[in-house]
Design a protein around this motif. Sequence first.
Motif, PDB file in Angstrom:
ATOM      1  N   LEU A  30      34.884  46.955  40.549  1.00  0.00           N
ATOM      2  CA  LEU A  30      35.855  46.317  40.635  1.00  0.00           C
ATOM      3  C   LEU A  30      37.205  46.877  41.573  1.00  0.00           C
ATOM      4  O   LEU A  30      37.781  46.164  42.603  1.00  0.00           O
ATOM      5  CB  LEU A  30      36.902  45.862  39.529  1.00  0.00           C
ATOM      6  N   ALA A  81      42.356  44.866  35.446  1.00  0.00           N
ATOM      7  CA  ALA A  81      41.335  45.056  34.333  1.00  0.00           C
ATOM      8  C   ALA A  81      41.844  46.209  33.723  1.00  0.00           C
ATOM      9  O   ALA A  81      42.502  47.044  34.219  1.00  0.00           O
ATOM     10  CB  ALA A  81      39.875  45.027  35.012  1.00  0.00           C
ATOM     11  N   VAL A 128      40.062  41.260  32.741  1.00  0.00           N
ATOM     12  CA  VAL A 128      40.012  41.002  34.055  1.00  0.00           C
ATOM     13  C   VAL A 128      40.725  39.954  34.799  1.00  0.00           C
ATOM     14  O   VAL A 128      40.648  38.756  34.240  1.00  0.00           O
ATOM     15  CB  VAL A 128      38.382  40.837  34.365  1.00  0.00           C
ATOM     16  N   VAL A 130      40.945  38.845  40.557  1.00  0.00           N
ATOM     17  CA  VAL A 130      39.361  39.338  41.042  1.00  0.00           C
ATOM     18  C   VAL A 130      38.830  38.053  41.389  1.00  0.00           C
ATOM     19  O   VAL A 130      38.380  37.177  40.656  1.00  0.00           O
ATOM     20  CB  VAL A 130      38.759  40.306  40.135  1.00  0.00           C
ATOM     21  N   VAL A 152      33.214  39.592  39.951  1.00  0.00           N
ATOM     22  CA  VAL A 152      33.263  39.574  38.379  1.00  0.00           C
ATOM     23  C   VAL A 152      31.789  39.518  38.166  1.00  0.00           C
ATOM     24  O   VAL A 152      31.367  40.261  37.185  1.00  0.00           O
ATOM     25  CB  VAL A 152      34.293  38.555  37.666  1.00  0.00           C
ATOM     26  N   GLU A 187      29.341  42.011  35.999  1.00  0.00           N
ATOM     27  CA  GLU A 187      28.881  41.653  34.847  1.00  0.00           C
ATOM     28  C   GLU A 187      27.411  41.868  34.952  1.00  0.00           C
ATOM     29  O   GLU A 187      27.029  42.322  33.619  1.00  0.00           O
ATOM     30  CB  GLU A 187      29.062  40.124  34.460  1.00  0.00           C
TER      31      GLU A 187
END
Length: 381
Positions: free
Chosen positions: A166, A273, A314, A318, A323, A327
């Motif tokens: 991130l 985050a 989060v 972003v 993301v 993930e």
Amino acid sequence: MRTSFKLLAATAAFASAFMLTACDDKKASSAKSETGKPAAEAKTDAKEPLKVGFVYVAPIADVGYTKQHDIGRLYAIEQVGKDKVTTSYVENVPETADAERVIRQMVADGNKLIFGTSFGYMNYMQKLAKEYPDVKFEHATGYKTAPNMTNYNIRFYEGRYLAGMLAGGMTKSNIIGYVAPFPIPEVLQGINAFTLGAKSVNPNIQVKVIWTNAWYDPPKDTDSAKTLLGQGADILTQHTNTSAVASAAEAAGKMVIPYNSNMKSVAPNAQIAALVLNWGPYYAKKINQVREGKWDANPVWMHMKDGAISIEGVSDKVPADLVKKMEDVKAKINSGEFHPFTGPFNNNEGKEAAKKGQVLSDKDLATMNYYVDGVVGKVPN
Ligand code: GUN
């Protein structure tokens, strides 16, 4: 590294005197058990609540490492039942002979299970474990054991890789600031996993590290954060125990991915985050084991898939594609398909640290003493 950390830990005493703090229900100060016998020799009556002590290196009032242990303690009380367990804690216990004194008092007060939550308590706990064989000692983040002492830890690096992704995707300056306490393998694993994650989405990033030589020193964390921002960092993270780095990012209008706790309360705009630690289920499990006479002496190193660390909150700042990438990697780490320390990668002096496809072993991780490529500078001695 370990030897030098011991020295550092020994000198890392806090300026303020430690405080004996009120517990959830009772104060931990009596040297006798309910039976009137010296507590260390008293037999645990199965019908009596188990007495459990927690030793904390920092205050619980600040969001951070110690706060998360205390959230875990409260969770365990709820899970086990208030009629079955009585807990007490002492905050701001330095990693010095003071720790030995505090823990000795906890034993004298009748605690049969003691959780020492900071790395530098390890040698004191091992010494006391030998002296008090009828008490179970649990040490967070260390490696020394005894028949009645084990250790527990979280694979923090799994979450760090995701946080790095991130950060790498969000930085505009390509400089990320990292405030770190002591150069022990655990902290280097965090810096390196974070850097590898950041580089996986943005090969141009640099991670600048400032070492504070303290777990909990808010002014030092603030100064370090400001220095890193002054060196061009537009996003910060930390391994130290305070919320000061998050506050400094907020005050400067920059970004932060705090570690230990969700720090939205101090960095509502800056936090994109947070990496959050969850010790509660482990505490509940171990308390139940002792109550049932089934204490497990095996050390544990918990995974993200166990719920011990998670990336939370989060922000919608972003981008969705970033993301999603994060993930996807999270799912692969949780399934075992991907390990954050998978080669090829070099150390930051250009030497190969892992070959293509090589996955660092737990032993490699436990002895990590270098920076990966992308981190600026030298690991302090
Ligand atoms: N003591 C206080 N914070 C920490 C931490 O993050 N790791 C370890 N090993 N010990 C600590």
